[in-house]
Write an enzyme that holds these catalytic residues in place. Structure first.
Site, PDB file in Angstrom:
ATOM      1  N   CYS A  68     -31.741 -39.088  63.641  1.00 21.45           N
ATOM      2  CA  CYS A  68     -29.942 -38.558  63.140  1.00 21.45           C
ATOM      3  C   CYS A  68     -29.450 -39.891  62.429  1.00 21.45           C
ATOM      4  O   CYS A  68     -29.459 -40.168  61.357  1.00 21.45           O
ATOM      5  CB  CYS A  68     -29.167 -37.619  63.672  1.00 21.45           C
ATOM      6  SG  CYS A  68     -30.466 -36.064  64.371  1.00 21.45           S
ATOM      7  N   ARG A  83     -37.890 -39.401  74.317  1.00 27.08           N
ATOM      8  CA  ARG A  83     -36.885 -38.729  75.830  1.00 27.08           C
ATOM      9  C   ARG A  83     -37.605 -38.711  76.939  1.00 27.08           C
ATOM     10  O   ARG A  83     -39.005 -38.225  77.205  1.00 27.08           O
ATOM     11  CB  ARG A  83     -36.601 -37.975  75.221  1.00 27.08           C
ATOM     12  CG  ARG A  83     -35.915 -37.159  73.753  1.00 27.08           C
ATOM     13  CD  ARG A  83     -35.572 -36.162  73.077  1.00 27.08           C
ATOM     14  NE  ARG A  83     -34.840 -35.683  71.742  1.00 27.08           N
ATOM     15  CZ  ARG A  83     -35.311 -35.105  70.857  1.00 27.08           C
ATOM     16  NH1 ARG A  83     -34.741 -33.013  71.922  1.00 27.08           N
ATOM     17  NH2 ARG A  83     -34.263 -34.575  69.611  1.00 27.08           N
ATOM     18  N   GLN A 135     -41.006 -35.905  65.017  1.00 27.63           N
ATOM     19  CA  GLN A 135     -40.092 -33.968  64.631  1.00 27.63           C
ATOM     20  C   GLN A 135     -39.867 -34.711  63.128  1.00 27.63           C
ATOM     21  O   GLN A 135     -40.181 -35.450  62.634  1.00 27.63           O
ATOM     22  CB  GLN A 135     -38.131 -34.589  65.294  1.00 27.63           C
ATOM     23  CG  GLN A 135     -38.013 -34.351  66.191  1.00 27.63           C
ATOM     24  CD  GLN A 135     -37.220 -33.996  66.592  1.00 27.63           C
ATOM     25  OE1 GLN A 135     -35.829 -34.803  66.909  1.00 27.63           O
ATOM     26  NE2 GLN A 135     -36.525 -32.718  67.290  1.00 27.63           N
ATOM     27  N   ASP A 151     -38.141 -34.045  61.092  1.00 33.96           N
ATOM     28  CA  ASP A 151     -36.718 -33.663  61.057  1.00 33.96           C
ATOM     29  C   ASP A 151     -36.650 -33.461  59.675  1.00 33.96           C
ATOM     30  O   ASP A 151     -36.594 -34.798  58.605  1.00 33.96           O
ATOM     31  CB  ASP A 151     -36.227 -34.821  61.605  1.00 33.96           C
ATOM     32  CG  ASP A 151     -35.107 -34.184  62.854  1.00 33.96           C
ATOM     33  OD1 ASP A 151     -34.985 -33.261  62.671  1.00 33.96           O
ATOM     34  OD2 ASP A 151     -35.206 -35.976  63.331  1.00 33.96           O
ATOM     35  N   HIS A 195     -32.539 -34.580  56.709  1.00 32.82           N
ATOM     36  CA  HIS A 195     -30.632 -34.331  56.364  1.00 32.82           C
ATOM     37  C   HIS A 195     -30.584 -34.189  55.274  1.00 32.82           C
ATOM     38  O   HIS A 195     -30.940 -34.784  54.482  1.00 32.82           O
ATOM     39  CB  HIS A 195     -30.282 -35.754  57.061  1.00 32.82           C
ATOM     40  CG  HIS A 195     -30.700 -35.666  58.969  1.00 32.82           C
ATOM     41  ND1 HIS A 195     -31.691 -36.798  58.811  1.00 32.82           N
ATOM     42  CD2 HIS A 195     -30.282 -35.356  59.983  1.00 32.82           C
ATOM     43  CE1 HIS A 195     -32.098 -36.868  59.974  1.00 32.82           C
ATOM     44  NE2 HIS A 195     -30.957 -35.383  60.640  1.00 32.82           N
ATOM     45  N   LYS A 245     -25.027 -22.685  64.058  1.00 34.08           N
ATOM     46  CA  LYS A 245     -26.704 -23.349  63.251  1.00 34.08           C
ATOM     47  C   LYS A 245     -27.581 -21.833  63.665  1.00 34.08           C
ATOM     48  O   LYS A 245     -26.618 -20.625  63.701  1.00 34.08           O
ATOM     49  CB  LYS A 245     -27.499 -23.751  65.027  1.00 34.08           C
ATOM     50  CG  LYS A 245     -28.055 -23.369  66.431  1.00 34.08           C
ATOM     51  CD  LYS A 245     -28.433 -23.764  67.450  1.00 34.08           C
ATOM     52  CE  LYS A 245     -28.565 -23.027  68.722  1.00 34.08           C
ATOM     53  NZ  LYS A 245     -28.659 -24.319  70.233  1.00 34.08           N
ATOM     54  N   HIS A 299     -28.864 -30.137  59.556  1.00 32.81           N
ATOM     55  CA  HIS A 299     -29.702 -31.276  60.588  1.00 32.81           C
ATOM     56  C   HIS A 299     -30.976 -29.764  60.743  1.00 32.81           C
ATOM     57  O   HIS A 299     -30.503 -28.688  60.987  1.00 32.81           O
ATOM     58  CB  HIS A 299     -30.266 -31.447  61.972  1.00 32.81           C
ATOM     59  CG  HIS A 299     -28.339 -32.396  61.969  1.00 32.81           C
ATOM     60  ND1 HIS A 299     -28.939 -33.403  62.566  1.00 32.81           N
ATOM     61  CD2 HIS A 299     -27.157 -32.090  62.523  1.00 32.81           C
ATOM     62  CE1 HIS A 299     -27.889 -34.594  62.783  1.00 32.81           C
ATOM     63  NE2 HIS A 299     -26.880 -33.564  62.383  1.00 32.81           N
TER      64      HIS A 299
END
Length: 638
Positions: free
Chosen positions: A329, A358, A376, A378, A380, A459, A505
């Site tokens: 992000c 992570r 990921q 992802d 946006h 979410k 997201h």
């Protein structure tokens, strides 16, 4: 007179304080036999609790979702009693319900699975006795005296602020518990011990090591049998075993929790990404890429350094602190800030296949399902407030298109504002209403998890269901009002003033590594043709036909078909068997007849054989099947 209002608005009246069982019996004896507990004002209570005021009551039956948890909580007490009956000196600690079952941590000598039958036999004696579960309330001093010989229970009691302690008794066995419980032990119809492991008291490695016994329980023996069958099938499909056997990926001590993808695994990986890119381009997304490592200043601005630091890998470069990104992000925020946007430029949909790291404890690592390095998918989406509904709807439709390609069903859950959150009431109302409106327009049923949203926005979580009926939370759609504020993101509105964009997201695959593992188990390694790492294997019946097999392979490869030639000096029967074990969708046998006639003998994975098929006819059917990305096999019958 006590009036009890039932969910259907009917009212039952009683001259004296009734118990929940009295209410159940007033409906019918048959109904009462299936009642487990009751709910009054949102609180679950035992059926033998007296109701001392007019109340709205819901009776929990064996068919209700709440009932299984109550049953398994009760089964944990039965297991604890059985262990104490069989093992002198065993000290009980805690025994909660967990997903699919329960466990109890016990200070005792190590127990192996060989001892499970004896424990289960003792449990079944207790179950057969139909011992009632009876709740008792005693003073803290009395509870300490009752458990004087168990230091773990004493520690639990001393930590409680309440001066009255809730206990449950079944026969001569007593345990600390808030309840509720089933009426009697006989309601447990199917019980099974599943595994044992070590555990530390209070999850503290400096404290005593205990034995953790896991079990499960059902209201019906048939349900237990079906569950055990599911467990066995899941073991057969374990992605770690199947993936290793098919040569897709591996793990190595030199990089714990960081998967190595082999050539065949990369074939499938690239197909997944190619399909992802195809769908996203069609949906109006652009693809971006941001660095893997960024400096501390950025992570402080995003809030990750303060709130996520313990999960981040860091380094020092030129005397400056950096962190390997745990998520994509913040880099996406920097990309947005490089442009200047008007409301006419929005929505802006930017996707990224980003490698993130992570830190996970070594004990939590689990194949591809829990790793330290993963990608990921992802995206946006930057938009104006009035675009929330249409953009959420677009994401949901994209989700459905993608998951349906893999035969994955799904359900949706909407999580609303938590107690701790940022933003104004008006912002939250607008954002939440936008999600609800999109979900309502989409038309698929959804659950609402009140107060379970992220601190920065509501979410939608997307839970997929695999071939075994297991659910996995992969996709998520989150509205964010924090990062656009932190990074001072703006766009110029129709009023020629600067405004703050709303941001989404979202992920669909989620962790691509984890999604890969789910697909391995979902298909049990028998992937549809379009996804299979090796789509065709060619088997020459002798060494002289190897050159012709290579020619056929080259012709297929020209059309993008993933194929191999098996030139081993093994019998044709063994080669066919090995190809079937490796779940290769199409097996081509090449003999002199096929060479001379320029045809193929085709065997599908289900054993159907078609002989004398021209290569052009083969290509026509195979390429159509691959292009359609269907889950259906091919019939080559003329």
């Amino acid at each position: 007179m006590i009036n009890i209002t039932l969910p259907d608005s009917s009212i039952k009246s009683f001259d004296e304080y009734p118990t929940g069982m009295d209410v159940a019996l007033s409906i019918s004896e048959g109904f009462a036999r299936n009642c487990v507990a009751m709910e009054i004002d949102g609180k679950l209570l035992d059926l033998n609790t007296k109701i001392e005021s007019d109340s709205s009551l819901r009776l929990i039956t064996t068919k209700d979702g709440d009932a299984v948890e109550i049953l398994r909580h009760s089964a944990a007490h039965v297991m604890a009693e059985a262990v104490q009956n069989l093992y002198d000196g065993a000290l009980l600690t805690i025994g909660p319900v967990v997903e699919d079952g329960f466990y109890y941590d016990i200070d005792m000598k190590p127990v192996s699975e060989d001892q499970f039958p004896a424990i289960e036999a003792e449990m079944n004696k207790i179950i057969k006795a139909k011992k009632p579960f009876e709740r008792k309330v005693v003073s803290k001093a009395e509870a300490l005296e009752m458990f004087n010989d168990n230091k773990y229970k004493k520690e639990l009691i001393e930590a409680l602020e309440d001066q009255e302690i809730s206990l449950y008794q079944q026969g001569g066995f007593v345990d600390l518990c808030r309840g509720p419980h089933i009426p009697h032990t006989g309601m447990i119809k199917g019980v099974k011990l599943m595994k044992t492991s070590g555990a530390y008291w209070r999850a503290d490695q400096s404290r005593e090591q205990l034995q953790r016994l896991y079990g499960t329980a059902f209201f019906d023996k048939k349900e237990l049998k079906e569950y055990l069958h599911l467990i066995e099938e899941a073991k057969k499909r374990d992605h770690r075993k199947v993936g290793t056997r098919l040569g897709l990926f591996s793990f190595h001590q030199e990089a714990p929790g960081m998967p190595f993808f082999h050539a065949k695994g990369m074939e499938m990986w690239n197909v997944l990404l190619e399909y992802w890119r195809h769908e996203h381009k069609a949906a109006g997304y652009v693809e971006t890429k941001t660095p893997v490592m960024l400096n501390r200043k950025l992570w402080e601005q995003s809030g990750h350094w303060e709130n996520y630091r313990e999960n981040m890998y860091t380094s020092v470069v030129d005397d400056e602190e950096y962190a390997i990104k745990p998520m994509n992000c913040p880099g996406g925020m920097l990309l947005y800030k490089t442009g200047s946007y008007s409301y006419r430029d929005l929505p802006l949909r930017a996707g990224e296949i980003g490698l993130v790291h992570r830190h996970e404890f070594s004990g939590a690592l689990s194949g591809l399902f829990r790793v330290r390095a993963f990608h990921q998918d992802d995206a946006h989406i930057f938009m104006t407030p009035d675009q929330i509904e249409s953009e959420i709807l677009g994401v949901l439709r994209l989700v459905e298109r993608i998951y349906s390609r893999f035969g994955l069903g799904f359900h949706l859950e909407l999580s609303t504002r938590p107690e701790k959150s940022i933003g104004t009431d008006a912002q939250w109302e607008e954002a939440t209403n936008g999600l609800k409106s999109a979900l309502d327009t989409y038309g698929k049923e959804y659950l609402i998890n009140e107060g379970d949203g992220a601190f920065y926005g509501p979410k939608i979580d997307i839970h997929i269901k695999d071939a075994l009926g297991r659910t996995w939370q992969c996709g998520t759609v989150q509205l964010d009002m924090a990062l656009p504020e932190r990074f001072d993101l703006t766009y110029k509105g129709a009023d020629n003033e600067k405004h703050r964009p709303i941001m989404i997201h979202r992920v669909i695959y989620g962790s691509i590594e984890r999604f890969f593992g789910i697909l391995v188990e979902h298909f049990a390694g028998k992937f549809p043709l379009w996804l299979a790492p090796v789509q065709v294997v060619i088997l020459p019946i002798n060494d002289e036909l190897a050159p012709h097999a290579a020619t056929v392979s080259a012709r297929l490869s020209e059309h993008g078909i993933r194929c191999e030639v098996d030139n081993r000096t093994e019998s044709l029967k063994k080669k066919i068997r090995d190809a079937q074990i490796n779940y290769t969708p199409l097996i081509l046998t090449v003999g002199e007849k096929e060479r001379d006639s320029d045809t193929l003998s085709v065997r599908t994975l289900d054993g159907n054989v078609t002989m004398g098929l021209s290569i052009d006819a083969f290509l026509d059917k195979v390429l159509k099947n691959i292009r359609s990305r269907t889950l259906e096999g091919i019939s080559f019958e003329k």
